[in-house]
Design a protein around this motif. Sequence first.
Motif, PDB file in Angstrom:
ATOM      1  N   LEU A 178      19.363 -56.960  73.352  1.00  0.00           N
ATOM      2  CA  LEU A 178      18.283 -57.894  73.462  1.00  0.00           C
ATOM      3  C   LEU A 178      17.276 -57.536  74.713  1.00  0.00           C
ATOM      4  O   LEU A 178      16.036 -57.493  74.406  1.00  0.00           O
ATOM      5  CB  LEU A 178      18.648 -59.144  73.599  1.00  0.00           C
ATOM      6  CG  LEU A 178      19.288 -60.048  72.326  1.00  0.00           C
ATOM      7  CD1 LEU A 178      20.032 -61.425  72.654  1.00  0.00           C
ATOM      8  CD2 LEU A 178      18.175 -60.154  71.277  1.00  0.00           C
ATOM      9  N   VAL A 179      17.668 -57.160  75.625  1.00  0.00           N
ATOM     10  CA  VAL A 179      16.987 -56.493  76.806  1.00  0.00           C
ATOM     11  C   VAL A 179      16.224 -55.578  76.178  1.00  0.00           C
ATOM     12  O   VAL A 179      14.725 -55.333  76.679  1.00  0.00           O
ATOM     13  CB  VAL A 179      17.676 -56.413  77.972  1.00  0.00           C
ATOM     14  CG1 VAL A 179      17.000 -55.748  79.075  1.00  0.00           C
ATOM     15  CG2 VAL A 179      18.378 -57.450  78.664  1.00  0.00           C
ATOM     16  N   CYS A 180      16.648 -54.318  75.659  1.00  0.00           N
ATOM     17  CA  CYS A 180      15.880 -53.369  75.370  1.00  0.00           C
ATOM     18  C   CYS A 180      15.008 -53.699  74.263  1.00  0.00           C
ATOM     19  O   CYS A 180      13.762 -53.215  74.075  1.00  0.00           O
ATOM     20  CB  CYS A 180      17.117 -52.423  74.446  1.00  0.00           C
ATOM     21  SG  CYS A 180      17.978 -51.586  75.710  1.00  0.00           S
ATOM     22  N   LEU A 181      15.338 -54.580  73.340  1.00  0.00           N
ATOM     23  CA  LEU A 181      14.213 -54.963  72.323  1.00  0.00           C
ATOM     24  C   LEU A 181      13.281 -55.727  72.949  1.00  0.00           C
ATOM     25  O   LEU A 181      11.924 -55.646  72.736  1.00  0.00           O
ATOM     26  CB  LEU A 181      15.064 -56.127  71.427  1.00  0.00           C
ATOM     27  CG  LEU A 181      14.136 -56.593  69.993  1.00  0.00           C
ATOM     28  CD1 LEU A 181      13.955 -55.247  69.364  1.00  0.00           C
ATOM     29  CD2 LEU A 181      15.052 -57.539  69.294  1.00  0.00           C
ATOM     30  N   MET A 182      13.205 -56.562  73.932  1.00  0.00           N
ATOM     31  CA  MET A 182      12.262 -57.356  74.771  1.00  0.00           C
ATOM     32  C   MET A 182      11.273 -56.108  75.264  1.00  0.00           C
ATOM     33  O   MET A 182      10.045 -56.258  75.300  1.00  0.00           O
ATOM     34  CB  MET A 182      12.742 -58.442  75.644  1.00  0.00           C
ATOM     35  CG  MET A 182      13.409 -59.467  75.057  1.00  0.00           C
ATOM     36  SD  MET A 182      13.650 -60.909  76.347  1.00  0.00           S
ATOM     37  CE  MET A 182      15.286 -60.017  76.924  1.00  0.00           C
ATOM     38  N   VAL A 183      11.727 -55.246  75.987  1.00  0.00           N
ATOM     39  CA  VAL A 183      11.306 -54.125  76.765  1.00  0.00           C
ATOM     40  C   VAL A 183      10.430 -53.466  75.754  1.00  0.00           C
ATOM     41  O   VAL A 183       9.147 -53.017  76.144  1.00  0.00           O
ATOM     42  CB  VAL A 183      12.169 -53.151  77.417  1.00  0.00           C
ATOM     43  CG1 VAL A 183      11.528 -51.931  77.932  1.00  0.00           C
ATOM     44  CG2 VAL A 183      12.864 -53.999  78.784  1.00  0.00           C
TER      45      VAL A 183
END
Length: 250
Positions: free
Chosen positions: A224-229
């Motif tokens: 999810l962090v990668c998706l937000m970035v």
Amino acid sequence: MSRLLPPALLTLALLGLWEIACRLSDVPVYFLPPPSAVALSLVERAPLLAGSALQTFRMAVQALLVAGILGGGLALAVSLNRPAEAAFRPLAVALQVTPVVAIAPLVVIWAGLDHPDRAVIALAAAVAVFPIFSGVLTGLKSADPDLERLFDLYGASPLQRLLRLRVPAALPFALEGLRVAAGQAVIGAVVAEFVSGSGATQGLAWRLLEAGNRLRTADMLAALVCLMVMGLALSGLVGLIERRVRARLS
């Protein structure tokens, strides 16, 4: 730089509270891992997550390009004919309000079961096309009425009026629609990969499903962090293009 400091401090404070709460309350890791566990997962799975993020980003960009061509082209076409605009706008709204999960099985069949990436791009483009269509069409109708009358006075053709008056007036609206569509394309790509039911695309949505099935919550949050970035990067790229275009016009 000063604008980034308050959100950065708030983010650090929230992460600190999250870490302390997880350690003091002894929450099970599978239920809610601390930020340190998520950071460790990001480091350990960095190559895998980077490859999946690149795949999702590639499909989102392709979907945005398709949506830009279709949405902008349709808006230009129907702006030349009021009956065509009245006929097509309800169809565009109907497409926008139809959940992507409802049409996904049909698109997967039409795209071919051996080509799930095509289905993902098509579904993401379907989600992103309406903001561009609506923005361009609104912009084309926002030209200065005094200039419209001046073009009438000189007997300008519909094509001359479109290219020399309405397209320049529509550009700010089109750029704003593109900014909204960028976020929609990322959301559409992830949702489409979820519902396509295939791991062949190996994007971030597949990593989320894979980690969720194994109760690896830290890995899910890392994805999810990668998706937000990735979403912020695409939005920033569109914003940079918008600023460059506005600077040239001013």
